[in-house]
Design a protein around this motif. Structure first.
Motif, PDB file in Angstrom:
ATOM      1  N   ASP A 225       0.796  -1.234   0.095  1.00 60.22           N
ATOM      2  CA  ASP A 225       0.117   0.130   0.041  1.00 60.22           C
ATOM      3  C   ASP A 225       0.793   1.176  -0.059  1.00 60.22           C
ATOM      4  OD1 ASP A 225      -2.800   0.629   0.099  1.00 60.22           O
ATOM      5  OD2 ASP A 225      -2.232   1.736   1.960  1.00 60.22           O
ATOM      6  N   ALA A 226       1.887   1.268   0.905  1.00 59.00           N
ATOM      7  CA  ALA A 226       2.936   2.356   0.933  1.00 59.00           C
ATOM      8  C   ALA A 226       3.494   2.495  -0.509  1.00 59.00           C
ATOM      9  CB  ALA A 226       3.889   2.196   1.893  1.00 59.00           C
ATOM     10  N   LEU A 227       4.083   1.431  -1.208  1.00 57.24           N
ATOM     11  CA  LEU A 227       4.529   1.720  -2.426  1.00 57.24           C
ATOM     12  C   LEU A 227       3.738   1.999  -3.373  1.00 57.24           C
ATOM     13  CD1 LEU A 227       6.798  -1.847  -2.224  1.00 57.24           C
ATOM     14  CD2 LEU A 227       7.656   0.358  -2.102  1.00 57.24           C
ATOM     15  N   ALA A 228       2.610   1.743  -3.508  1.00 55.40           N
ATOM     16  CA  ALA A 228       1.521   2.120  -4.367  1.00 55.40           C
ATOM     17  C   ALA A 228       1.424   3.409  -4.396  1.00 55.40           C
ATOM     18  CB  ALA A 228       0.345   1.287  -4.156  1.00 55.40           C
ATOM     19  N   THR A 229       1.359   4.127  -3.077  1.00 54.70           N
ATOM     20  CA  THR A 229       1.232   5.347  -3.007  1.00 54.70           C
ATOM     21  C   THR A 229       2.539   6.345  -3.665  1.00 54.70           C
ATOM     22  OG1 THR A 229      -0.055   5.268  -0.854  1.00 54.70           O
ATOM     23  CG2 THR A 229       1.135   7.255  -1.436  1.00 54.70           C
ATOM     24  N   ALA A 230       3.674   5.692  -3.314  1.00 57.69           N
ATOM     25  CA  ALA A 230       4.690   6.301  -3.875  1.00 57.69           C
ATOM     26  C   ALA A 230       4.786   6.248  -5.466  1.00 57.69           C
ATOM     27  CB  ALA A 230       5.969   5.785  -3.332  1.00 57.69           C
ATOM     28  N   LEU A 231       4.503   5.005  -5.934  1.00 62.06           N
ATOM     29  CA  LEU A 231       4.511   4.932  -7.392  1.00 62.06           C
ATOM     30  C   LEU A 231       3.635   5.728  -8.063  1.00 62.06           C
ATOM     31  CD1 LEU A 231       5.354   1.007  -7.453  1.00 62.06           C
ATOM     32  CD2 LEU A 231       6.983   2.708  -7.674  1.00 62.06           C
ATOM     33  N   LEU A 232       2.235   5.642  -7.476  1.00 60.63           N
ATOM     34  CA  LEU A 232       1.141   6.370  -8.008  1.00 60.63           C
ATOM     35  C   LEU A 232       1.609   7.911  -8.120  1.00 60.63           C
ATOM     36  CD1 LEU A 232      -1.820   4.629  -7.147  1.00 60.63           C
ATOM     37  CD2 LEU A 232      -1.130   4.958  -9.593  1.00 60.63           C
ATOM     38  N   THR A 233       2.344   8.312  -7.069  1.00 66.67           N
ATOM     39  CA  THR A 233       2.693   9.889  -6.976  1.00 66.67           C
ATOM     40  C   THR A 233       3.706  10.400  -7.957  1.00 66.67           C
ATOM     41  OG1 THR A 233       2.535   9.871  -4.540  1.00 66.67           O
ATOM     42  CG2 THR A 233       3.644  11.539  -5.384  1.00 66.67           C
ATOM     43  N   THR A 234       4.553   9.391  -8.074  1.00 67.61           N
ATOM     44  CA  THR A 234       5.717   9.591  -9.211  1.00 67.61           C
ATOM     45  C   THR A 234       4.863   9.541 -10.609  1.00 67.61           C
ATOM     46  OG1 THR A 234       7.266   8.459  -7.652  1.00 67.61           O
ATOM     47  CG2 THR A 234       7.985   8.903  -9.929  1.00 67.61           C
ATOM     48  N   ALA A 235       4.255   8.446 -10.498  1.00 58.00           N
ATOM     49  CA  ALA A 235       3.319   8.148 -11.868  1.00 58.00           C
ATOM     50  C   ALA A 235       2.662   9.482 -12.484  1.00 58.00           C
ATOM     51  CB  ALA A 235       2.647   7.011 -12.201  1.00 58.00           C
ATOM     52  N   ALA A 236       1.880  10.019 -11.325  1.00 60.66           N
ATOM     53  CA  ALA A 236       1.217  11.043 -11.667  1.00 60.66           C
ATOM     54  C   ALA A 236       2.139  12.447 -12.133  1.00 60.66           C
ATOM     55  CB  ALA A 236       0.139  11.585 -10.626  1.00 60.66           C
ATOM     56  N   PRO A 254       5.561 -12.851  -6.497  1.00 65.90           N
ATOM     57  CA  PRO A 254       4.096 -12.584  -6.460  1.00 65.90           C
ATOM     58  C   PRO A 254       3.662 -12.153  -5.057  1.00 65.90           C
ATOM     59  CG  PRO A 254       4.474 -14.723  -7.342  1.00 65.90           C
ATOM     60  CD  PRO A 254       5.801 -14.250  -6.884  1.00 65.90           C
ATOM     61  N   THR A 255       4.435 -12.605  -4.055  1.00 67.62           N
ATOM     62  CA  THR A 255       3.862 -12.251  -2.520  1.00 67.62           C
ATOM     63  C   THR A 255       4.121 -10.782  -2.471  1.00 67.62           C
ATOM     64  OG1 THR A 255       4.998 -14.331  -1.653  1.00 67.62           O
ATOM     65  CG2 THR A 255       4.765 -12.721   0.021  1.00 67.62           C
ATOM     66  N   LEU A 256       4.834 -10.000  -3.270  1.00 68.83           N
ATOM     67  CA  LEU A 256       4.927  -8.842  -3.043  1.00 68.83           C
ATOM     68  C   LEU A 256       4.161  -7.926  -4.201  1.00 68.83           C
ATOM     69  CD1 LEU A 256       5.934  -5.755  -2.111  1.00 68.83           C
ATOM     70  CD2 LEU A 256       7.803  -6.003  -3.653  1.00 68.83           C
ATOM     71  N   ARG A 261       0.326  -4.789  -7.034  1.00 69.95           N
ATOM     72  CA  ARG A 261      -0.439  -4.718  -8.330  1.00 69.95           C
ATOM     73  C   ARG A 261      -1.957  -4.187  -7.758  1.00 69.95           C
ATOM     74  NH1 ARG A 261       2.473  -8.865 -10.985  1.00 69.95           N
ATOM     75  NH2 ARG A 261       4.005  -7.879 -12.494  1.00 69.95           N
ATOM     76  N   GLN A 262      -2.452  -5.025  -6.996  1.00 74.42           N
ATOM     77  CA  GLN A 262      -3.998  -4.755  -6.214  1.00 74.42           C
ATOM     78  C   GLN A 262      -4.077  -3.397  -5.973  1.00 74.42           C
ATOM     79  OE1 GLN A 262      -5.275  -7.642  -3.784  1.00 74.42           O
ATOM     80  NE2 GLN A 262      -6.936  -6.832  -3.354  1.00 74.42           N
ATOM     81  N   ALA A 263      -3.037  -2.822  -5.165  1.00 71.85           N
ATOM     82  CA  ALA A 263      -3.340  -1.704  -4.384  1.00 71.85           C
ATOM     83  C   ALA A 263      -2.982  -0.658  -5.649  1.00 71.85           C
ATOM     84  CB  ALA A 263      -2.161  -1.354  -3.629  1.00 71.85           C
ATOM     85  N   ILE A 264      -2.329  -0.704  -6.496  1.00 77.59           N
ATOM     86  CA  ILE A 264      -2.281   0.173  -7.663  1.00 77.59           C
ATOM     87  C   ILE A 264      -3.641   0.093  -8.432  1.00 77.59           C
ATOM     88  CG2 ILE A 264      -1.227   0.809  -9.864  1.00 77.59           C
ATOM     89  CD1 ILE A 264       1.475   0.310  -8.385  1.00 77.59           C
ATOM     90  N   GLY A 265      -3.994  -0.983  -8.870  1.00 79.84           N
ATOM     91  CA  GLY A 265      -5.397  -1.029  -9.558  1.00 79.84           C
ATOM     92  C   GLY A 265      -6.572  -0.424  -8.758  1.00 79.84           C
ATOM     93  N   GLU A 266      -6.457  -0.647  -7.543  1.00 80.77           N
ATOM     94  CA  GLU A 266      -7.745  -0.079  -6.763  1.00 80.77           C
ATOM     95  C   GLU A 266      -7.449   1.355  -6.799  1.00 80.77           C
ATOM     96  OE1 GLU A 266      -8.059  -3.924  -3.666  1.00 80.77           O
ATOM     97  OE2 GLU A 266      -7.470  -2.099  -2.904  1.00 80.77           O
ATOM     98  N   ILE A 278       3.467  -2.575 -13.864  1.00 80.10           N
ATOM     99  CA  ILE A 278       4.477  -2.776 -13.065  1.00 80.10           C
ATOM    100  C   ILE A 278       4.939  -4.277 -13.200  1.00 80.10           C
ATOM    101  CG2 ILE A 278       4.636  -2.909 -10.332  1.00 80.10           C
ATOM    102  CD1 ILE A 278       3.103  -0.467 -11.105  1.00 80.10           C
ATOM    103  N   GLU A 279       6.141  -4.247 -13.179  1.00 84.33           N
ATOM    104  CA  GLU A 279       6.910  -5.578 -13.382  1.00 84.33           C
ATOM    105  C   GLU A 279       7.894  -5.876 -12.360  1.00 84.33           C
ATOM    106  OE1 GLU A 279       5.921  -7.751 -15.634  1.00 84.33           O
ATOM    107  OE2 GLU A 279       4.398  -6.309 -16.541  1.00 84.33           O
ATOM    108  N   ALA A 280       8.208  -7.018 -12.095  1.00 80.20           N
ATOM    109  CA  ALA A 280       9.428  -7.606 -11.184  1.00 80.20           C
ATOM    110  C   ALA A 280      10.806  -7.605 -12.197  1.00 80.20           C
ATOM    111  CB  ALA A 280       9.333  -8.682 -10.821  1.00 80.20           C
ATOM    112  N   THR A 281      11.814  -7.399 -11.831  1.00 81.53           N
ATOM    113  CA  THR A 281      13.020  -7.296 -12.730  1.00 81.53           C
ATOM    114  C   THR A 281      13.215  -8.780 -13.095  1.00 81.53           C
ATOM    115  OG1 THR A 281      15.415  -6.880 -12.865  1.00 81.53           O
ATOM    116  CG2 THR A 281      14.568  -7.341 -10.818  1.00 81.53           C
ATOM    117  N   GLY A 282      13.623  -9.067 -14.534  1.00 82.56           N
ATOM    118  CA  GLY A 282      14.079 -10.244 -14.776  1.00 82.56           C
ATOM    119  C   GLY A 282      15.491 -10.348 -14.907  1.00 82.56           C
ATOM    120  N   MET A 283      16.186  -9.231 -14.571  1.00 80.73           N
ATOM    121  CA  MET A 283      17.795  -9.065 -14.936  1.00 80.73           C
ATOM    122  C   MET A 283      18.644  -9.271 -13.907  1.00 80.73           C
ATOM    123  SD  MET A 283      17.629  -5.724 -17.538  1.00 80.73           S
ATOM    124  CE  MET A 283      19.102  -6.148 -18.253  1.00 80.73           C
TER     125      MET A 283
END
Ligand SMILES: [Zn+2]
Length: 302
Positions: A225-236, A254-256, A261-266, A278-283
């Motif tokens: 939830d906290a990460l979603a706030t920070a990410l949406l703030t930056t994205a805006a 997926p645990t994170l 993704r759910q918090a951002i979607g809501e 929103i993607e997890a790194t594959g690198m």
């Protein structure tokens, strides 16, 4: 074809690679800090140096002073205001040497060579670990800012009445969603690591959350939830296409990522925020090396 030396200064190991403008890794090396960081750096650079290199890019744990070309990684006490740019330039006479933060290089590496390379004009890379760092790629260029500190997403305030952060501010996302912060909160709410006397760290917390321990699940939901706030703030603010999440806590997969993704979607409101990917790194660590190479190659201009 142009090739450069990429150097990644981590807290416990140094990695390096020779990477060309097509993104091929021509040589790679990694050393534990061992007999001292300066000797290890010299061994790494001289071992990989070869005729024809166009320059070098360095990604380093912070703090950094870009103008001075110095680094003071928290986990390397022997380096305080260490003149890393001058040191590497001295080993590669006449070649330009570029420096950026490790999370900034991760973001640039993901933009250049990651799973969504070529699809994102604006990309935010975020590293969720013992701290939270980030880097912002705008139109293919890493945005470092006048002091080199752009992308410090860990210190966006998400709870103005929250816990005091070591940085001096209050309620930074790092006080909720870093590995140690999640662990601390879970323990205070009665979490039993591993169902008993397990190791009280973020790895155990992730394993417990993955099997449904309610306290551990709640800690991840709160962090997401906290990460979603920070990410949406930056994205805006920056109209971000893609967020790539890396770091030790993100290794929980997926645990994170599911609650994030759910918090951002809501909570994403405007249409341009609802398209945020929103993607997890594959690198893994290669993102930092590719980003360091991209600092020197500038593939956005190619
Ligand atoms: Zn802070």
């Amino acid at each position: 074809m142009t090739a450069v030396l990429a150097v990644d200064i981590g807290g416990t190991t140094f990695a390096g690679a020779v990477i060309n403008s097509s993104g091929a890794i021509l040589a790679h090396a990694e050393y534990p800090l061992g007999d001292g960081p300066t000797a290890t750096l010299r061994r790494l650079v001289t071992g990989l140096a070869r005729p024809g290199l166009a320059g070098a890019g360095i990604g380093s744990a912070g703090p950094l002073d870009l103008a001075a070309g110095t680094v003071s990684p928290v986990n390397i006490p022997g380096w305080r205001r260490f003149p890393i740019v001058a040191e590497v330039a001295g080993l590669l006479p006449g070649k330009p040497v570029a420096l950026a933060g490790d999370a900034q290089c991760m973001a640039l590496g993901e933009w250049w060579r990651g799973g969504y390379a070529g699809q994102a004009r604006t990309l935010l890379g975020i590293v969720v670990s013992t701290g939270i760092g980030g880097g912002l790629v705008l139109d293919g260029t890493i945005y470092l800012g006048p002091t080199g500190n752009a992308g410090h997403i860990g210190h966006i305030t998400v709870d103005a009445t929250g816990e005091r952060c070591p940085c001096g501010a209050t309620g930074c996302v790092e006080t909720i969603a870093s590995g140690p912060a999640m662990t601390r909160w879970a323990l205070a709410s009665g979490w039993q690591p591993g169902g008993g006397p397990g190791t009280p760290d973020a790895k155990t917390l992730a394993a417990d959350a993955a099997v449904g321990d309610p306290k551990a699940v709640a800690a991840f939901a709160r962090a997401a939830d906290a990460l979603a706030t920070a990410l949406l703030t930056t994205a805006a603010l920056c109209d971000i296409d893609t967020v790539v999440v890396g770091g030790g806590v993100a290794a929980a997969g997926p645990t994170l990522m599911d609650p994030l993704r759910q918090a951002i979607g809501e909570r994403a409101g405007l249409p341009f925020l609802r398209r945020l990917r929103i993607e997890a790194t594959g690198m893994g660590r290669h993102a930092g090396l590719y980003g360091a190479a991209a600092l020197a190659l500038n593939p956005a201009q190619a």
